[in-house]
Design a protein around this motif. Structure first.
Motif, PDB file in Angstrom:
ATOM      1  N   PRO A  18     -54.219  -7.906 -20.773  1.00  0.00           N
ATOM      2  CA  PRO A  18     -53.928  -7.872 -19.344  1.00  0.00           C
ATOM      3  C   PRO A  18     -52.434  -7.775 -19.019  1.00  0.00           C
ATOM      4  O   PRO A  18     -52.062  -7.309 -17.961  1.00  0.00           O
ATOM      5  N   LYS A  19     -51.571  -8.205 -19.914  1.00  0.00           N
ATOM      6  CA  LYS A  19     -50.128  -8.126 -19.663  1.00  0.00           C
ATOM      7  C   LYS A  19     -49.594  -6.825 -20.253  1.00  0.00           C
ATOM      8  O   LYS A  19     -49.353  -6.731 -21.443  1.00  0.00           O
ATOM      9  N   ARG A  20     -49.416  -5.832 -19.412  1.00  0.00           N
ATOM     10  CA  ARG A  20     -49.025  -4.518 -19.911  1.00  0.00           C
ATOM     11  C   ARG A  20     -47.675  -4.532 -20.605  1.00  0.00           C
ATOM     12  O   ARG A  20     -47.426  -3.761 -21.512  1.00  0.00           O
TER      13      ARG A  20
ATOM     14  N   ASP B  31     -55.593   1.583 -16.801  1.00  0.00           N
ATOM     15  CA  ASP B  31     -54.874   2.564 -16.000  1.00  0.00           C
ATOM     16  C   ASP B  31     -54.005   1.821 -14.991  1.00  0.00           C
ATOM     17  O   ASP B  31     -54.458   1.427 -13.927  1.00  0.00           O
ATOM     18  N   ASN B  32     -52.756   1.631 -15.355  1.00  0.00           N
ATOM     19  CA  ASN B  32     -51.819   0.920 -14.493  1.00  0.00           C
ATOM     20  C   ASN B  32     -50.833   1.867 -13.821  1.00  0.00           C
ATOM     21  O   ASN B  32     -49.767   1.447 -13.390  1.00  0.00           O
ATOM     22  N   GLY B  33     -51.168   3.138 -13.790  1.00  0.00           N
ATOM     23  CA  GLY B  33     -50.322   4.105 -13.103  1.00  0.00           C
ATOM     24  C   GLY B  33     -49.312   4.773 -14.002  1.00  0.00           C
ATOM     25  O   GLY B  33     -49.120   4.396 -15.156  1.00  0.00           O
TER      26      GLY B  33
ATOM     27  N   GLU C 238     -46.059   4.776 -13.976  1.00  0.00           N
ATOM     28  CA  GLU C 238     -44.908   3.978 -14.406  1.00  0.00           C
ATOM     29  C   GLU C 238     -45.229   3.214 -15.690  1.00  0.00           C
ATOM     30  O   GLU C 238     -44.408   3.126 -16.597  1.00  0.00           O
ATOM     31  N   ALA C 239     -46.425   2.663 -15.754  1.00  0.00           N
ATOM     32  CA  ALA C 239     -46.832   1.919 -16.943  1.00  0.00           C
ATOM     33  C   ALA C 239     -46.944   2.845 -18.146  1.00  0.00           C
ATOM     34  O   ALA C 239     -46.528   2.487 -19.249  1.00  0.00           O
ATOM     35  N   ALA C 240     -47.497   4.030 -17.941  1.00  0.00           N
ATOM     36  CA  ALA C 240     -47.605   4.993 -19.032  1.00  0.00           C
ATOM     37  C   ALA C 240     -46.222   5.386 -19.532  1.00  0.00           C
ATOM     38  O   ALA C 240     -45.975   5.437 -20.742  1.00  0.00           O
ATOM     39  N   ALA C 241     -45.311   5.638 -18.615  1.00  0.00           N
ATOM     40  CA  ALA C 241     -43.945   6.004 -18.996  1.00  0.00           C
ATOM     41  C   ALA C 241     -43.279   4.868 -19.768  1.00  0.00           C
ATOM     42  O   ALA C 241     -42.566   5.109 -20.753  1.00  0.00           O
ATOM     43  N   GLU C 242     -43.535   3.629 -19.360  1.00  0.00           N
ATOM     44  CA  GLU C 242     -42.957   2.469 -20.042  1.00  0.00           C
ATOM     45  C   GLU C 242     -43.425   2.397 -21.495  1.00  0.00           C
ATOM     46  O   GLU C 242     -42.626   2.143 -22.404  1.00  0.00           O
ATOM     47  N   LEU C 243     -44.704   2.643 -21.731  1.00  0.00           N
ATOM     48  CA  LEU C 243     -45.240   2.615 -23.090  1.00  0.00           C
ATOM     49  C   LEU C 243     -44.621   3.707 -23.953  1.00  0.00           C
ATOM     50  O   LEU C 243     -44.246   3.474 -25.102  1.00  0.00           O
ATOM     51  N   LEU C 244     -44.522   4.907 -23.407  1.00  0.00           N
ATOM     52  CA  LEU C 244     -43.959   6.022 -24.162  1.00  0.00           C
ATOM     53  C   LEU C 244     -42.463   5.828 -24.409  1.00  0.00           C
ATOM     54  O   LEU C 244     -41.968   6.125 -25.503  1.00  0.00           O
ATOM     55  N   GLU C 245     -41.755   5.324 -23.427  1.00  0.00           N
ATOM     56  CA  GLU C 245     -40.320   5.049 -23.603  1.00  0.00           C
ATOM     57  C   GLU C 245     -40.081   3.961 -24.645  1.00  0.00           C
ATOM     58  O   GLU C 245     -39.059   3.967 -25.328  1.00  0.00           O
ATOM     59  N   ALA C 246     -41.017   3.046 -24.767  1.00  0.00           N
ATOM     60  CA  ALA C 246     -40.893   1.975 -25.762  1.00  0.00           C
ATOM     61  C   ALA C 246     -41.067   2.501 -27.182  1.00  0.00           C
ATOM     62  O   ALA C 246     -40.661   1.848 -28.135  1.00  0.00           O
ATOM     63  N   GLY C 247     -41.676   3.685 -27.311  1.00  0.00           N
ATOM     64  CA  GLY C 247     -41.847   4.264 -28.640  1.00  0.00           C
ATOM     65  C   GLY C 247     -43.278   4.544 -29.039  1.00  0.00           C
ATOM     66  O   GLY C 247     -43.536   4.993 -30.156  1.00  0.00           O
ATOM     67  N   ALA C 248     -44.234   4.285 -28.142  1.00  0.00           N
ATOM     68  CA  ALA C 248     -45.630   4.627 -28.454  1.00  0.00           C
ATOM     69  C   ALA C 248     -45.746   6.151 -28.532  1.00  0.00           C
ATOM     70  O   ALA C 248     -45.062   6.878 -27.812  1.00  0.00           O
TER      71      ALA C 248
ATOM     72  N   ASP D 239     -48.705   7.806 -28.090  1.00  0.00           N
ATOM     73  CA  ASP D 239     -49.643   8.233 -27.053  1.00  0.00           C
ATOM     74  C   ASP D 239     -50.424   7.017 -26.576  1.00  0.00           C
ATOM     75  O   ASP D 239     -50.291   5.927 -27.135  1.00  0.00           O
ATOM     76  N   TYR D 240     -51.243   7.229 -25.568  1.00  0.00           N
ATOM     77  CA  TYR D 240     -52.077   6.156 -25.048  1.00  0.00           C
ATOM     78  C   TYR D 240     -53.397   6.751 -24.563  1.00  0.00           C
ATOM     79  O   TYR D 240     -53.488   7.932 -24.247  1.00  0.00           O
ATOM     80  N   ILE D 241     -54.412   5.915 -24.546  1.00  0.00           N
ATOM     81  CA  ILE D 241     -55.726   6.274 -24.019  1.00  0.00           C
ATOM     82  C   ILE D 241     -56.106   5.185 -23.035  1.00  0.00           C
ATOM     83  O   ILE D 241     -55.973   3.989 -23.320  1.00  0.00           O
ATOM     84  N   ILE D 242     -56.571   5.596 -21.874  1.00  0.00           N
ATOM     85  CA  ILE D 242     -56.927   4.647 -20.818  1.00  0.00           C
ATOM     86  C   ILE D 242     -58.330   4.086 -21.068  1.00  0.00           C
ATOM     87  O   ILE D 242     -59.257   4.821 -21.387  1.00  0.00           O
ATOM     88  N   LYS D 243     -58.447   2.740 -20.927  1.00  0.00           N
ATOM     89  CA  LYS D 243     -59.750   2.074 -21.019  1.00  0.00           C
ATOM     90  C   LYS D 243     -60.432   2.159 -19.662  1.00  0.00           C
ATOM     91  O   LYS D 243     -59.750   2.099 -18.645  1.00  0.00           O
ATOM     92  N   PRO D 244     -61.732   2.241 -19.593  1.00  0.00           N
ATOM     93  CA  PRO D 244     -62.632   2.386 -20.741  1.00  0.00           C
ATOM     94  C   PRO D 244     -62.505   3.782 -21.329  1.00  0.00           C
ATOM     95  O   PRO D 244     -62.231   4.748 -20.632  1.00  0.00           O
ATOM     96  N   PHE D 245     -62.680   3.870 -22.625  1.00  0.00           N
ATOM     97  CA  PHE D 245     -62.487   5.128 -23.322  1.00  0.00           C
ATOM     98  C   PHE D 245     -63.817   5.635 -23.872  1.00  0.00           C
ATOM     99  O   PHE D 245     -64.747   4.869 -24.098  1.00  0.00           O
ATOM    100  N   ASP D 246     -63.874   6.916 -24.075  1.00  0.00           N
ATOM    101  CA  ASP D 246     -65.029   7.547 -24.705  1.00  0.00           C
ATOM    102  C   ASP D 246     -64.803   7.477 -26.221  1.00  0.00           C
ATOM    103  O   ASP D 246     -63.765   7.949 -26.697  1.00  0.00           O
ATOM    104  N   PRO D 247     -65.722   6.900 -26.987  1.00  0.00           N
ATOM    105  CA  PRO D 247     -65.527   6.795 -28.432  1.00  0.00           C
ATOM    106  C   PRO D 247     -65.255   8.139 -29.115  1.00  0.00           C
ATOM    107  O   PRO D 247     -64.468   8.223 -30.049  1.00  0.00           O
TER     108      PRO D 247
END
Length: 135
Positions: free
Chosen positions: A70-72, A97-99, A101-111, A113-121
């Protein structure tokens, strides 16, 4: 190597041979994700988020999948710490899906890629296959 069923009961063994390591603070979430990878016949290990540095520091050549809670900001911080320590394994984040800005924060941190939950297996499996082919 620990499976998702053993997560939290003891510290993870160094999973140098694992193709995928799933890290999460929530054993139930890790279990769900590990089952997807096991159905794809991938060698998977699980660890607690605090163990990421240790787990990927033993010659790990696979993919780290971080299941964000829960803590992005915790996922972004974990990735920053991993990158600052010199670890370069690919990192895929499963997150709410936190918008944008959150996606950009993850990628800027060095991730990677990301997949939004719930995800398709199936989509998760496809994404992981692409990462593993690159490494």
């Amino acid at each position: 190597m620990l499976s998702y069923a053993q997560m939290g009961e003891q510290r993870a063994a160094p999973p140098a041979a694992a193709q995928v390591v799933v890290a999460s603070q929530h054993a139930e979430w890790a279990s769900t994700v590990c089952k997807v990878f096991e159905e794809l016949k991938l060698d998977v290990a699980a660890c607690n988020e605090e163990e990421i540095g240790e787990v990927v520091g033993f010659g790990f050549q696979g993919l780290l999948v971080l299941v964000q809670g829960p803590k992005r900001e915790s996922a972004a911080e974990r990735v920053k710490i991993l990158r600052q320590s010199g670890k370069r394994c690919p990192v895929l984040i499963l997150c709410a899906d936190n918008g944008p800005e959150a996606a950009a924060e993850l990628l800027e941190a060095g991730a990677d890629d990301y997949i939004i939950k719930p995800f398709d297996p199936y989509d998760l499996g496809e994404q992981v296959s692409r990462f593993l082919q690159k490494s």
